[in-house]
Motif scaffolding. Sequence first.
Motif, short mmCIF file in Angstrom:
data_model
loop_
_atom_site.label_atom_id
_atom_site.label_comp_id
_atom_site.label_asym_id
_atom_site.label_seq_id
_atom_site.Cartn_x
_atom_site.Cartn_y
_atom_site.Cartn_z
N PHE A 137 56.23 49.06 20.35
CA PHE A 137 57.09 47.90 20.55
C PHE A 137 58.47 48.22 20.01
CE2 PHE A 137 55.13 47.49 16.42
CZ PHE A 137 56.12 47.00 15.60
N GLU A 138 59.43 47.36 20.27
CA GLU A 138 60.79 47.56 19.79
C GLU A 138 61.08 46.61 18.66
OE1 GLU A 138 65.15 47.02 21.70
OE2 GLU A 138 63.95 48.63 22.58
N GLN A 139 61.59 47.15 17.57
CA GLN A 139 61.89 46.36 16.37
C GLN A 139 63.33 46.60 15.99
OE1 GLN A 139 59.99 44.17 15.04
NE2 GLN A 139 59.89 44.22 12.83
N GLN A 140 64.19 45.58 16.18
CA GLN A 140 65.61 45.67 15.87
C GLN A 140 66.24 46.90 16.50
OE1 GLN A 140 66.52 45.09 11.72
NE2 GLN A 140 65.00 43.48 11.47
N GLY A 141 65.87 47.19 17.71
CA GLY A 141 66.46 48.30 18.45
C GLY A 141 65.78 49.62 18.24
N PHE A 142 64.77 49.68 17.36
CA PHE A 142 64.07 50.93 17.10
C PHE A 142 62.70 50.91 17.76
CE2 PHE A 142 66.92 50.27 13.50
CZ PHE A 142 67.55 51.50 13.41
N PRO A 143 62.43 51.79 18.74
CA PRO A 143 61.06 51.90 19.26
C PRO A 143 60.12 52.27 18.12
CG PRO A 143 62.62 53.07 20.66
CD PRO A 143 63.36 52.70 19.41
N THR A 144 59.06 51.52 17.98
CA THR A 144 58.16 51.65 16.84
C THR A 144 56.73 51.78 17.32
OG1 THR A 144 59.65 50.28 15.50
CG2 THR A 144 57.41 50.53 14.69
N LEU A 145 55.97 52.64 16.66
CA LEU A 145 54.56 52.82 16.97
C LEU A 145 53.73 52.23 15.83
CD1 LEU A 145 52.26 54.00 18.70
CD2 LEU A 145 52.54 56.15 17.41
N ARG A 146 52.82 51.33 16.18
CA ARG A 146 51.87 50.77 15.23
C ARG A 146 50.52 51.43 15.46
NH1 ARG A 146 48.10 46.33 14.94
NH2 ARG A 146 48.14 45.29 12.89
N ILE A 147 49.91 51.93 14.39
CA ILE A 147 48.67 52.68 14.48
C ILE A 147 47.64 52.05 13.54
CG2 ILE A 147 47.60 54.97 14.24
CD1 ILE A 147 50.50 56.11 14.29
N VAL A 148 46.48 51.73 14.09
CA VAL A 148 45.37 51.24 13.27
C VAL A 148 44.20 52.20 13.46
CG1 VAL A 148 43.86 49.31 12.71
CG2 VAL A 148 46.14 48.87 13.65
N PRO A 149 44.01 53.15 12.54
CA PRO A 149 42.89 54.10 12.69
C PRO A 149 41.55 53.42 12.40
CG PRO A 149 44.59 54.91 11.17
CD PRO A 149 44.83 53.45 11.37
N TYR A 150 40.51 53.85 13.09
CA TYR A 150 39.16 53.40 12.79
C TYR A 150 38.66 54.20 11.59
CZ TYR A 150 34.12 52.70 13.17
OH TYR A 150 32.81 52.42 12.90
N LEU A 151 38.33 53.52 10.50
CA LEU A 151 38.06 54.18 9.23
C LEU A 151 36.59 54.55 9.02
CD1 LEU A 151 40.29 52.11 6.77
CD2 LEU A 151 40.88 54.15 8.11
N GLU A 152 35.71 54.18 9.90
CA GLU A 152 34.28 54.52 9.78
C GLU A 152 33.71 54.05 8.44
OE1 GLU A 152 33.25 58.39 12.19
OE2 GLU A 152 34.87 58.83 10.78
N GLY A 153 34.09 52.85 8.02
CA GLY A 153 33.52 52.26 6.81
C GLY A 153 34.25 52.61 5.52
N ARG A 154 35.27 53.44 5.58
CA ARG A 154 36.02 53.77 4.36
C ARG A 154 36.82 52.57 3.88
NH1 ARG A 154 39.59 58.77 3.58
NH2 ARG A 154 39.32 57.94 1.49
N ASP A 155 37.02 52.50 2.57
CA ASP A 155 37.82 51.43 1.99
C ASP A 155 39.29 51.66 2.35
OD1 ASP A 155 39.59 50.23 -0.18
OD2 ASP A 155 37.66 49.33 -0.65
N PRO A 156 39.97 50.67 2.97
CA PRO A 156 41.36 50.88 3.39
C PRO A 156 42.31 51.13 2.22
CG PRO A 156 40.71 48.59 3.68
CD PRO A 156 39.46 49.35 3.39
N GLU A 157 42.04 50.55 1.06
CA GLU A 157 42.89 50.79 -0.10
C GLU A 157 42.77 52.24 -0.57
OE1 GLU A 157 45.13 48.91 -1.25
OE2 GLU A 157 44.65 46.91 -0.47
N ASP A 158 41.56 52.79 -0.51
CA ASP A 158 41.37 54.21 -0.86
C ASP A 158 42.12 55.10 0.12
OD1 ASP A 158 39.79 53.48 -2.99
OD2 ASP A 158 37.89 53.85 -1.94
N VAL A 159 42.03 54.76 1.40
CA VAL A 159 42.73 55.54 2.42
C VAL A 159 44.24 55.49 2.20
CG1 VAL A 159 43.22 55.72 4.90
CG2 VAL A 159 40.89 55.25 4.12
N LEU A 160 44.74 54.31 1.85
CA LEU A 160 46.18 54.15 1.61
C LEU A 160 46.63 55.03 0.45
CD1 LEU A 160 48.88 52.73 2.12
CD2 LEU A 160 48.08 50.86 0.65
N ARG A 161 45.86 55.08 -0.62
CA ARG A 161 46.21 55.91 -1.78
C ARG A 161 46.20 57.40 -1.39
NH1 ARG A 161 43.40 51.86 -4.69
NH2 ARG A 161 41.41 52.93 -4.37
#
Length: 265
Positions: free
Chosen positions: A87-111
């Motif tokens: 999508f476009e955000q303030q003139g910048f083409p932007t990609l949003r990605i939501v990976p399938y984590l296979e049950g992993r804790d998202p906070e652990d993945v973020l760290r």
Amino acid sequence: MPKRNWPFFLFFVLPLFSRCTAPSSSTSPPSSSLETSSTSPTTIPSSPTSSSLDEGDPLEEGLKEVLGEYASLFPRYDAPSYQLDVFEQQGFPTLRIVPYLEGRDPEDVLRDYAVVLRLQDFALVDDGGIKIAQKRVSDYQILVVQAGVEDQDFVLYTYLYQDKLTSWPGEAVRSVLGKDIPPVDAPYFQYQIQALTTETSAILIACYGVNSSVVSTYTETLLAKDYYVEQVYYYYVADKDDVEIVYTFDTENDYFYLQAYPIQP
């Protein structure tokens, strides 16, 4: 000789840098507008679709669409499938990605992902749990990666932010002064408009990719255009009609600095 006004020197608060630091200016990347939340971005030309690496790696296609030649610099999180949205955000083409984590804790993945960003030489800041990473990829572009957790999903945003213009900001100059001034011959520019009074403003311009000889070159250009030019300490002041220009070369940050503002004749 015109009546001299003692020139004032506004602080230039744009991110005048050659290394990757967090931009903060009127043309700064819209990281705040990409905050992780449950709401959708304002402009989404296509709805999110689930994608699998077995279908020809659509993640790679999305990265190339948004990041172009710099797609390979994006730190990928390998997953069996992704939900992707461009999508476009303030003139910048932007990609949003939501990976399938296979049950992993998202906070652990973020760290873990934050560690990967640092190892790949991204400048990283934490904004309320949202990781915002930046890496300069060209003289006028920064690769931005934002990572966070939305509704128990690990979510990434990425885009290219152009922090410098590649042409003289003539339209902005005219909006402040009501007329043109001689442009500076440089490959890259940043500018900012600052209020002087309730009715007048000054435009501040940083010119990159030039050396200190630009001072004498620009002085000659102004004199040829019938400006009165005077050196005051380490900067120059030029007057013509109802416009004053103050300029110098910043040797510490390696850019040519110019500010222009209207004056009373």
